[in-house]
Design a protein around this motif. Structure first.
Motif, PDB file in Angstrom:
ATOM      1  N   MET A 135      -0.918  29.287  -7.283  1.00 30.95           N
ATOM      2  CA  MET A 135      -0.255  28.444  -7.956  1.00 30.95           C
ATOM      3  C   MET A 135      -0.003  27.174  -6.945  1.00 30.95           C
ATOM      4  O   MET A 135       1.182  26.701  -6.857  1.00 30.95           O
ATOM      5  CB  MET A 135       0.907  28.989  -8.259  1.00 30.95           C
ATOM      6  CG  MET A 135       0.823  29.788  -9.469  1.00 30.95           C
ATOM      7  SD  MET A 135       2.087  30.340 -10.421  1.00 30.95           S
ATOM      8  CE  MET A 135       3.187  31.492  -9.260  1.00 30.95           C
ATOM      9  N   VAL A 170      19.730  41.661 -17.238  1.00 33.72           N
ATOM     10  CA  VAL A 170      18.342  41.966 -17.985  1.00 33.72           C
ATOM     11  C   VAL A 170      18.605  43.574 -18.274  1.00 33.72           C
ATOM     12  O   VAL A 170      18.333  43.680 -19.663  1.00 33.72           O
ATOM     13  CB  VAL A 170      17.216  41.755 -17.189  1.00 33.72           C
ATOM     14  CG1 VAL A 170      15.779  41.879 -18.202  1.00 33.72           C
ATOM     15  CG2 VAL A 170      17.015  40.075 -16.852  1.00 33.72           C
ATOM     16  N   CYS A 190       0.757  28.629 -15.668  1.00 33.42           N
ATOM     17  CA  CYS A 190      -0.009  29.905 -15.828  1.00 33.42           C
ATOM     18  C   CYS A 190      -1.227  29.698 -16.213  1.00 33.42           C
ATOM     19  O   CYS A 190      -2.486  30.448 -15.982  1.00 33.42           O
ATOM     20  CB  CYS A 190       0.596  30.919 -16.754  1.00 33.42           C
ATOM     21  SG  CYS A 190       1.174  30.186 -18.222  1.00 33.42           S
ATOM     22  N   ASN A 243       8.268  26.609 -15.396  1.00 32.06           N
ATOM     23  CA  ASN A 243       8.540  25.549 -16.540  1.00 32.06           C
ATOM     24  C   ASN A 243       9.974  25.924 -17.131  1.00 32.06           C
ATOM     25  O   ASN A 243      10.299  26.126 -18.186  1.00 32.06           O
ATOM     26  CB  ASN A 243       7.699  25.827 -17.767  1.00 32.06           C
ATOM     27  CG  ASN A 243       6.287  25.967 -17.310  1.00 32.06           C
ATOM     28  OD1 ASN A 243       5.815  25.135 -16.715  1.00 32.06           O
ATOM     29  ND2 ASN A 243       5.452  26.925 -17.990  1.00 32.06           N
ATOM     30  N   THR A 280       9.051  35.468 -20.260  1.00 33.51           N
ATOM     31  CA  THR A 280       7.924  34.593 -19.700  1.00 33.51           C
ATOM     32  C   THR A 280       8.099  34.675 -18.259  1.00 33.51           C
ATOM     33  O   THR A 280       9.058  33.979 -17.775  1.00 33.51           O
ATOM     34  CB  THR A 280       8.250  33.315 -20.276  1.00 33.51           C
ATOM     35  OG1 THR A 280       8.166  33.201 -21.708  1.00 33.51           O
ATOM     36  CG2 THR A 280       6.970  32.306 -20.000  1.00 33.51           C
ATOM     37  N   GLY A 281       7.041  35.026 -17.533  1.00 37.53           N
ATOM     38  CA  GLY A 281       6.911  35.049 -16.017  1.00 37.53           C
ATOM     39  C   GLY A 281       6.017  36.033 -15.599  1.00 37.53           C
ATOM     40  O   GLY A 281       4.791  36.230 -16.304  1.00 37.53           O
ATOM     41  N   GLU A 332      -3.376  34.650  -7.733  1.00 39.01           N
ATOM     42  CA  GLU A 332      -2.728  33.763  -8.203  1.00 39.01           C
ATOM     43  C   GLU A 332      -1.882  32.732  -7.376  1.00 39.01           C
ATOM     44  O   GLU A 332      -0.475  32.737  -7.480  1.00 39.01           O
ATOM     45  CB  GLU A 332      -1.839  34.158  -9.560  1.00 39.01           C
ATOM     46  CG  GLU A 332      -1.676  33.464 -10.439  1.00 39.01           C
ATOM     47  CD  GLU A 332      -0.472  33.520 -11.499  1.00 39.01           C
ATOM     48  OE1 GLU A 332       0.522  34.264 -10.954  1.00 39.01           O
ATOM     49  OE2 GLU A 332      -0.210  33.094 -12.323  1.00 39.01           O
ATOM     50  N   ILE A 371      13.729  35.616 -21.171  1.00 40.64           N
ATOM     51  CA  ILE A 371      13.541  35.521 -19.753  1.00 40.64           C
ATOM     52  C   ILE A 371      12.636  34.448 -19.487  1.00 40.64           C
ATOM     53  O   ILE A 371      11.667  34.128 -19.882  1.00 40.64           O
ATOM     54  CB  ILE A 371      13.266  36.817 -19.044  1.00 40.64           C
ATOM     55  CG1 ILE A 371      14.364  37.666 -19.571  1.00 40.64           C
ATOM     56  CG2 ILE A 371      13.099  36.533 -17.595  1.00 40.64           C
ATOM     57  CD1 ILE A 371      13.715  39.162 -19.039  1.00 40.64           C
ATOM     58  N   GLY A 392       5.504  41.787 -12.864  1.00 35.11           N
ATOM     59  CA  GLY A 392       6.278  42.584 -12.727  1.00 35.11           C
ATOM     60  C   GLY A 392       7.503  42.621 -13.920  1.00 35.11           C
ATOM     61  O   GLY A 392       7.869  43.562 -14.017  1.00 35.11           O
ATOM     62  N   MET A 393       7.914  41.398 -14.185  1.00 34.80           N
ATOM     63  CA  MET A 393       8.872  41.145 -15.361  1.00 34.80           C
ATOM     64  C   MET A 393       8.509  41.638 -16.367  1.00 34.80           C
ATOM     65  O   MET A 393       9.223  42.425 -17.121  1.00 34.80           O
ATOM     66  CB  MET A 393       9.385  39.545 -15.279  1.00 34.80           C
ATOM     67  CG  MET A 393      10.460  39.239 -16.396  1.00 34.80           C
ATOM     68  SD  MET A 393       9.739  39.099 -17.867  1.00 34.80           S
ATOM     69  CE  MET A 393       8.835  37.455 -17.633  1.00 34.80           C
ATOM     70  N   ALA A 436       8.554  45.619 -16.493  1.00 34.90           N
ATOM     71  CA  ALA A 436       9.860  45.980 -16.711  1.00 34.90           C
ATOM     72  C   ALA A 436      10.297  45.754 -18.221  1.00 34.90           C
ATOM     73  O   ALA A 436      10.793  46.672 -18.828  1.00 34.90           O
ATOM     74  CB  ALA A 436      10.778  45.274 -15.631  1.00 34.90           C
ATOM     75  N   PRO A 463      10.820  31.419 -16.919  1.00 31.84           N
ATOM     76  CA  PRO A 463      10.379  31.385 -15.264  1.00 31.84           C
ATOM     77  C   PRO A 463      10.750  29.946 -14.769  1.00 31.84           C
ATOM     78  O   PRO A 463      11.382  28.936 -15.316  1.00 31.84           O
ATOM     79  CB  PRO A 463       8.856  31.085 -15.501  1.00 31.84           C
ATOM     80  CG  PRO A 463       8.664  30.444 -16.736  1.00 31.84           C
ATOM     81  CD  PRO A 463       9.810  30.790 -17.682  1.00 31.84           C
ATOM     82  N   THR A 464      10.431  29.926 -13.215  1.00 33.98           N
ATOM     83  CA  THR A 464      11.073  28.841 -12.496  1.00 33.98           C
ATOM     84  C   THR A 464       9.899  27.638 -12.710  1.00 33.98           C
ATOM     85  O   THR A 464      10.352  26.712 -12.359  1.00 33.98           O
ATOM     86  CB  THR A 464      11.106  29.361 -11.117  1.00 33.98           C
ATOM     87  OG1 THR A 464      11.508  28.314 -10.112  1.00 33.98           O
ATOM     88  CG2 THR A 464       9.816  29.985 -10.342  1.00 33.98           C
ATOM     89  N   MET A 491       5.266  27.122 -24.266  1.00 32.75           N
ATOM     90  CA  MET A 491       5.428  27.455 -22.786  1.00 32.75           C
ATOM     91  C   MET A 491       5.560  29.089 -22.968  1.00 32.75           C
ATOM     92  O   MET A 491       5.769  29.629 -21.557  1.00 32.75           O
ATOM     93  CB  MET A 491       6.610  26.835 -22.286  1.00 32.75           C
ATOM     94  CG  MET A 491       6.533  25.319 -22.075  1.00 32.75           C
ATOM     95  SD  MET A 491       5.389  24.855 -21.186  1.00 32.75           S
ATOM     96  CE  MET A 491       4.265  23.636 -21.810  1.00 32.75           C
ATOM     97  N   ILE A 545       3.160  32.112 -23.573  1.00 29.93           N
ATOM     98  CA  ILE A 545       1.689  32.654 -24.039  1.00 29.93           C
ATOM     99  C   ILE A 545       1.664  34.107 -24.077  1.00 29.93           C
ATOM    100  O   ILE A 545       1.661  34.584 -22.942  1.00 29.93           O
ATOM    101  CB  ILE A 545       0.666  31.926 -23.300  1.00 29.93           C
ATOM    102  CG1 ILE A 545       0.529  30.165 -23.268  1.00 29.93           C
ATOM    103  CG2 ILE A 545      -0.747  32.248 -23.619  1.00 29.93           C
ATOM    104  CD1 ILE A 545       0.473  29.574 -22.108  1.00 29.93           C
TER     105      ILE A 545
END
Ligand code: NAD
Length: 484
Positions: A380, A218, A286, A155, A233-234, A378, A150, A237-238, A241, A152-153, A452, A454
């Motif tokens: 961003m 998912v 992040c 990267n 990666t995100g 956070e 999964i 919440g994700m 889950a 992220p938006t 990308m 971590i």
């Protein structure tokens, strides 16, 4: 006369290379069978309409990849991915900015290049051997199988390239569930990489995805026995889950990296590096600096040094205007970012409160208390809160609270080794940087490999091919095969 499919393939290769004397020699792929795609499984260079088909295709590709391709083939295909990605860096960086509306083109180019050049391939999968009186033990890195990844938006294609290199180096194949806000550029990236893989002699569908990524997909992958590992990666919440899915998970979640600047620090260096890191790609990473705790007298000079680099210093009234614009109360986190402003240029955010600055001003700075919403959330955005801490001990306490136990990334500017060690022990982050921008912790301006993904919550840290492999042991007893 009986003739195997392997021999047929070798004959076809010979004939084709004889027909075209200028064509490069065919890759030395060791196959014993040519797999046939199952009915209903045809995608468009890895992009499928249906998640079950994407999984099935990746599963068939994985069996082929693990059984019929050698390590040198993996190495060759990873190099083909690097070459292909390098030639699309500008295009994908531009498309990401267009599709997600976030970040800075030139920084995305730098992120892509770090990912392409510094993600390790199969060479990092070192076999461990112990030879002793009781025999010879080997431990090797084996594939999991098919991985659901999964992405992220923030990267999007950088994570696809990074995960693809790491995961297929380990003998796996991947079904991506990309962020819906970046699905077009991700599909283009995945199809382009698959084309390069096949041209380099690799199988089809090493990388797959569904055209329309959804949460339902998912869930379906979590329930599908052909998926052996979920890597996400995100946001948290994700990750939470995924952890509830019951499958083996690698979770790379949120950060809110604090920086401590103590009174021994080189404040010119601190100002320069914090400006560079906190404004990189408009702070959507992040691991980017999100709040600073400057001890005692370091505070005033640090703020001046940040201004010298080009930062705009907000008044308290302007800071509160920005809180209303950019943040929203959040029942769980206290405050969360208003997505409309995430990853926007400082000049655009400031313009919305009537402040005109040139686009070369990459960062806004505000002086706030430690419990201010800009410290807690956070966010961003290229808005950096700087807190004056009464002592080093107070700065550590405030930084630990601001990091929310994510144990992701932190940094310190100091010449006091004792301070460096004490903060490291208290904050417990995966990445801990001393006297540089935090991006040095993923090899961007620092040593060590790049990732990308971590994975702090599940402990794999700065992931590479090893992280996506199973350890398997072979024990040859009775001293067999030893040469001493
Ligand atoms: P996000 O959590 O909104 O989305 C990330 C991915 O997870 C997307 O593909 C999304 O579709 C999916 N997703 C979201 N909720 C889900 C759920 N309940 N079940 C399954 N999938 C779900 O995050 P984003 O806005 O794309 O990225 C920013 C966040 O990611 C920040 O919190 C940032 O710190 C974090 N991040 C972490 C790392 C890391 O390596 N640790 C890297 C990049 C981003």
């Amino acid at each position: 006369m009986d003739i195997s499919s392997q021999e047929i393939e070798a004959i076809v290769r010979q004939v084709l290379s004889g027909m075209s004397p200028t064509a490069p020699a065919a890759a030395p792929v060791q196959r014993t069978a040519v797999p046939q795609p199952a009915l209903g499984c045809q995608g468009d260079r890895g992009v499928f309409e249906n998640v079950d088909d994407a999984v099935q295709a990746a599963w068939e590709a994985q069996r082929d990849w693990a059984s019929h391709y050698k390590l040198e083939d993996r190495q060759r295909i990873v190099e083909a991915i690097r070459r292909c990605a390098r030639s699309h860096v500008e295009e994908w960086s531009r498309k990401i900015v267009e599709e997600t509306g976030m970040g800075r083109y030139e920084d995305k180019v730098e992120k892509h290049l770090a990912t392409i050049n510094k993600t390790p391939g199969p060479e990092c999968l070192n076999t461990e051997a112990i030879s002793g009186d009781a025999g010879l033990m080997l431990e090797e890195y084996a594939p999991f199988g098919v991985i659901c990844a999964i992405t992220p938006t923030t990267n999007p294609t950088e994570t696809i390239i990074n995960n693809a290199i790491s995961m297929i180096s380990g003998g796996n194949t991947v079904v991506f569930n990309v962020h819906p806000r970046a699905k077009q550029v991700c599909a283009h990236c995945l199809q382009t990489l698959n084309t390069a893989i096949v041209e380099a002699g690799g199988p089809e569908n090493l990388l797959t995805m569904t055209r329309e990524p959804t949460m339902e997909n998912v869930d379906k992958m979590a329930a599908n026995p052909k998926i052996r590992l979920m890597a996400g990666t995100g946001g948290m919440g994700m990750v939470n889950a995924l952890l509830r899915s019951g499958k083996k998970c690698i979770g790379a979640g949120a950060g809110n990296p604090p920086v401590i600047v103590d009174e021994t620090a080189d404040l010119e260096l601190a100002g320069r590096k914090i400006y560079e890191g906190a404004s990189f790609d408009n702070n959507i990473l992040c691991f980017a600096e999100k709040e600073v705790f400057a001890v005692g007298n370091a505070f005033g000079e640090l703020v001046r040094q940040l201004q010298k680099q080009g930062a705009y210093l907000l008044s308290s009234a302007q800071t509160e205007q920005l809180v209303k614009l950019c943040l929203q109360p959040d029942p769980k986190e206290g405050w969360s970012a208003n997505k409309k402003w995430v990853g926007q240029n400082a000049s655009k955010i400031l313009e919305a409160i009537g402040v005109k600055v040139p686009d070369s001003c990459r960062l806004a700075v505000c002086q706030v208390p430690a419990d201010h919403p800009f410290v807690v959330a956070e966010q961003m955005m290229p808005i950096l809160p700087v807190v004056q801490s009464a002592s080093f001990e107070e700065a550590v306490e405030q930084a630990v609270a601001a990091e929310h136990g994510n144990r992701h990334t932190a940094s310190i500017f100091s010449k006091d080794v004792d301070h460096m060690t004490r903060f490291a022990r208290a904050i417990e982050t995966t990445i801990y940087v001393k006297n540089s921008a935090t991006k040095a912790g993923v090899g961007i301006g620092g040593e060590g490999h790049c990732t990308m993904t971590i994975a702090g919550p599940t402990g794999e840290g700065i992931t590479c091919a090893k992280s996506f492999c199973r350890r398997r042991r072979c024990m040859l007893a009775e001293g067999g095969l030893r040469i001493i």
